[in-house]
Scaffold this motif. Structure first.
Motif, mmCIF file in Angstrom:
data_model
loop_
_atom_site.group_PDB
_atom_site.id
_atom_site.type_symbol
_atom_site.label_atom_id
_atom_site.label_comp_id
_atom_site.label_asym_id
_atom_site.label_seq_id
_atom_site.Cartn_x
_atom_site.Cartn_y
_atom_site.Cartn_z
ATOM 1 N N LEU A 41 10.238 -7.825 -3.448
ATOM 2 C CA LEU A 41 10.130 -6.372 -3.276
ATOM 3 C C LEU A 41 11.320 -5.654 -3.901
ATOM 4 N N ASP A 42 12.501 -6.241 -3.786
ATOM 5 C CA ASP A 42 13.673 -5.653 -4.432
ATOM 6 C C ASP A 42 13.523 -5.655 -5.947
ATOM 7 N N TRP A 43 12.970 -6.734 -6.472
ATOM 8 C CA TRP A 43 12.717 -6.824 -7.922
ATOM 9 C C TRP A 43 11.770 -5.701 -8.365
ATOM 10 N N ALA A 44 10.705 -5.490 -7.598
ATOM 11 C CA ALA A 44 9.750 -4.432 -7.922
ATOM 12 C C ALA A 44 10.395 -3.051 -7.777
ATOM 13 N N MET A 45 11.257 -2.891 -6.770
ATOM 14 C CA MET A 45 11.939 -1.610 -6.586
ATOM 15 C C MET A 45 12.842 -1.296 -7.766
ATOM 16 N N LYS A 46 13.569 -2.290 -8.264
ATOM 17 C CA LYS A 46 14.459 -2.064 -9.402
ATOM 18 C C LYS A 46 13.679 -1.660 -10.645
ATOM 19 N N ALA A 47 12.494 -2.255 -10.835
ATOM 20 C CA ALA A 47 11.653 -1.876 -11.973
ATOM 21 C C ALA A 47 11.177 -0.434 -11.828
ATOM 22 N N GLU A 48 10.792 -0.045 -10.622
ATOM 23 C CA GLU A 48 10.369 1.333 -10.364
ATOM 24 C C GLU A 48 11.541 2.300 -10.548
ATOM 25 N N SER B 275 12.665 -17.820 5.958
ATOM 26 C CA SER B 275 13.008 -18.151 4.573
ATOM 27 C C SER B 275 11.945 -17.632 3.601
ATOM 28 N N ILE B 276 10.678 -17.756 3.986
ATOM 29 C CA ILE B 276 9.587 -17.247 3.149
ATOM 30 C C ILE B 276 9.670 -15.722 3.044
ATOM 31 N N LEU B 277 9.978 -15.072 4.157
ATOM 32 C CA LEU B 277 10.120 -13.617 4.155
ATOM 33 C C LEU B 277 11.317 -13.176 3.316
ATOM 34 N N ALA B 278 12.367 -14.005 3.271
ATOM 35 C CA ALA B 278 13.509 -13.683 2.414
ATOM 36 C C ALA B 278 13.088 -13.688 0.950
ATOM 37 N N ASP B 279 12.204 -14.631 0.563
ATOM 38 C CA ASP B 279 11.681 -14.647 -0.807
ATOM 39 C C ASP B 279 10.840 -13.396 -1.073
ATOM 40 N N ALA B 280 10.033 -12.988 -0.085
ATOM 41 C CA ALA B 280 9.221 -11.778 -0.231
ATOM 42 C C ALA B 280 10.100 -10.545 -0.364
ATOM 43 N N ASP B 281 11.197 -10.521 0.401
ATOM 44 C CA ASP B 281 12.135 -9.401 0.327
ATOM 45 C C ASP B 281 12.755 -9.319 -1.065
ATOM 46 N N VAL C 147 10.220 -6.220 6.515
ATOM 47 C CA VAL C 147 10.382 -7.495 5.808
ATOM 48 C C VAL C 147 11.853 -7.875 5.700
ATOM 49 N N ARG C 148 12.696 -6.910 5.343
ATOM 50 C CA ARG C 148 14.116 -7.226 5.151
ATOM 51 C C ARG C 148 14.741 -7.748 6.447
ATOM 52 N N PRO D 231 7.721 10.167 -6.977
ATOM 53 C CA PRO D 231 7.208 9.008 -6.247
ATOM 54 C C PRO D 231 5.894 8.460 -6.765
ATOM 55 N N GLY D 232 5.003 9.316 -7.222
ATOM 56 C CA GLY D 232 3.733 8.840 -7.739
ATOM 57 C C GLY D 232 2.946 8.030 -6.730
ATOM 58 N N ASP D 233 2.077 7.165 -7.221
ATOM 59 C CA ASP D 233 1.193 6.377 -6.364
ATOM 60 C C ASP D 233 1.683 4.930 -6.339
ATOM 61 N N ILE D 234 2.736 4.691 -5.593
ATOM 62 C CA ILE D 234 3.290 3.341 -5.498
ATOM 63 C C ILE D 234 3.245 2.888 -4.044
ATOM 64 N N PRO D 235 3.326 1.585 -3.793
ATOM 65 C CA PRO D 235 3.299 1.100 -2.399
ATOM 66 C C PRO D 235 4.413 1.728 -1.564
ATOM 67 N N ALA D 236 4.112 1.968 -0.315
ATOM 68 C CA ALA D 236 5.047 2.651 0.574
ATOM 69 C C ALA D 236 6.382 1.926 0.693
ATOM 70 N N GLU D 237 6.365 0.597 0.706
ATOM 71 C CA GLU D 237 7.616 -0.141 0.877
ATOM 72 C C GLU D 237 8.534 0.041 -0.325
ATOM 73 N N ILE D 238 7.977 0.129 -1.526
ATOM 74 C CA ILE D 238 8.803 0.363 -2.715
ATOM 75 C C ILE D 238 9.418 1.756 -2.632
ATOM 76 N N ARG D 239 8.622 2.722 -2.192
ATOM 77 C CA ARG D 239 9.127 4.092 -2.049
ATOM 78 C C ARG D 239 10.264 4.132 -1.031
ATOM 79 N N ARG D 240 10.107 3.416 0.063
ATOM 80 C CA ARG D 240 11.164 3.386 1.086
ATOM 81 C C ARG D 240 12.467 2.839 0.494
ATOM 82 N N ARG D 241 12.359 1.810 -0.301
ATOM 83 C CA ARG D 241 13.565 1.192 -0.865
ATOM 84 C C ARG D 241 14.222 2.090 -1.907
ATOM 85 N N ILE D 242 13.405 2.823 -2.652
ATOM 86 C CA ILE D 242 13.960 3.774 -3.620
ATOM 87 C C ILE D 242 14.773 4.836 -2.885
#
Length: 254
Positions: free
Chosen positions: A162-169, A153-159, A75-76, A185-196
């Motif tokens: 995902l960054d917002w969700a990563m910061k919360a995690e 541009s839409i994918l930039a919003d999605a990115d 996505v990024r 790591p627990g049971d979180i989406p793979a993309e959030i784990r990758r960003r962490i």
């Protein structure tokens, strides 16, 4: 050509010249791009200016997305060039005010002003990937470069989401000290784990580029998920139920 136009308009300008002992023979466009940004970024910094503006437009954005798509980017990467960023190799704000404009629209504006844009011969040289993609897009009437750029541009919003969700995690599940990071790591989406994991390496890295490339990150997460141990960018990474990231011991000098 730009110097002549600026002189006719009484606009101050500077011509910056690379300091290569000889021009690069490989990765020519990539290395030229880095050198342009380095020269421009330092010029802006020296004068205390607030930003560097480039003329990237929607067709450039579409080409960038298609090139990255062909490489299997996430996505990024598929979000393409951002309207606002930081100049590579310098600490200067980078803005791209023309990303929503098509190349033909800008050429029409130049024509109305009596200007003929400079034609770079490398833009027709099919040794370069971007040129091949540009010709492919031009030869495919079903492919709307403007629509592709809007998707970026839409994918930039999605990115950003995902960054917002990563910061919360990160706030919830990461324990950070000056030289060590623990993460469950627990049971979180793979993309959030990758960003962490990418952020953890970026904070502790002592070698090479702080940002891991996709395949490197994927291999590291596979190792951690299996309870393995890896060292990358000067960071010792240990997996299991909880993942640990610490500065790797200094290498012995022989």
């Amino acid at each position: 050509m730009v110097g002549r136009v600026c002189a006719s308009l009484d606009v101050l300008h500077a011509i910056l010249t690379p300091g290569w002992s000889e021009p690069p023979g490989t990765a020519i466009q990539e290395r030229a791009r880095k050198e342009r940004y380095r020269l421009l970024g330092h010029w802006v910094e020296e004068r205390g200016l607030k930003a560097l503006a480039t003329a990237h437009q929607a067709d450039d954005q579409a080409e960038t997305l298609l090139m990255r798509l062909a490489r299997g980017a996430g996505v990024r990467g598929l979000a393409g060039m951002r309207p606002r960023s930081i100049t590579p190799g310098a600490h200067v704000r980078l803005v791209r005010p023309l990303l929503s404009w098509r190349r033909a629209e800008l050429e029409a504006i130049c024509a109305d002003a009596g200007l003929t844009p400079c034609a770079d011969p490398s833009n027709e040289d099919e040794r370069f990937e971007r040129v091949r993609v540009r010709h492919t897009v031009a030869g495919a009437p079903w492919l709307d470069a403007g629509a592709v750029a809007r998707s970026a541009s839409i994918l930039a919003d999605a990115d950003a989401a995902l960054d917002w969700a990563m910061k919360a995690e990160w706030e919830r599940s990461v324990h950070e000290r000056r030289d060590a990071i623990r993460y469950h790591p627990g049971d979180i989406p793979a993309e959030i784990r990758r960003r962490i994991v990418g952020k953890a390496i970026g904070k502790l890295a002592t070698e090479g580029d702080r940002e891991l490339r996709g395949p490197e990150l994927d291999r590291l997460i596979t190792s951690l998920s299996a309870g393995g141990t890896s060292t990358i960018r000067g960071v010792l990474c240990a997996g299991g139920a909880e993942w640990h990231f610490t500065a790797a011991p200094a290498r012995a000098i022989r």
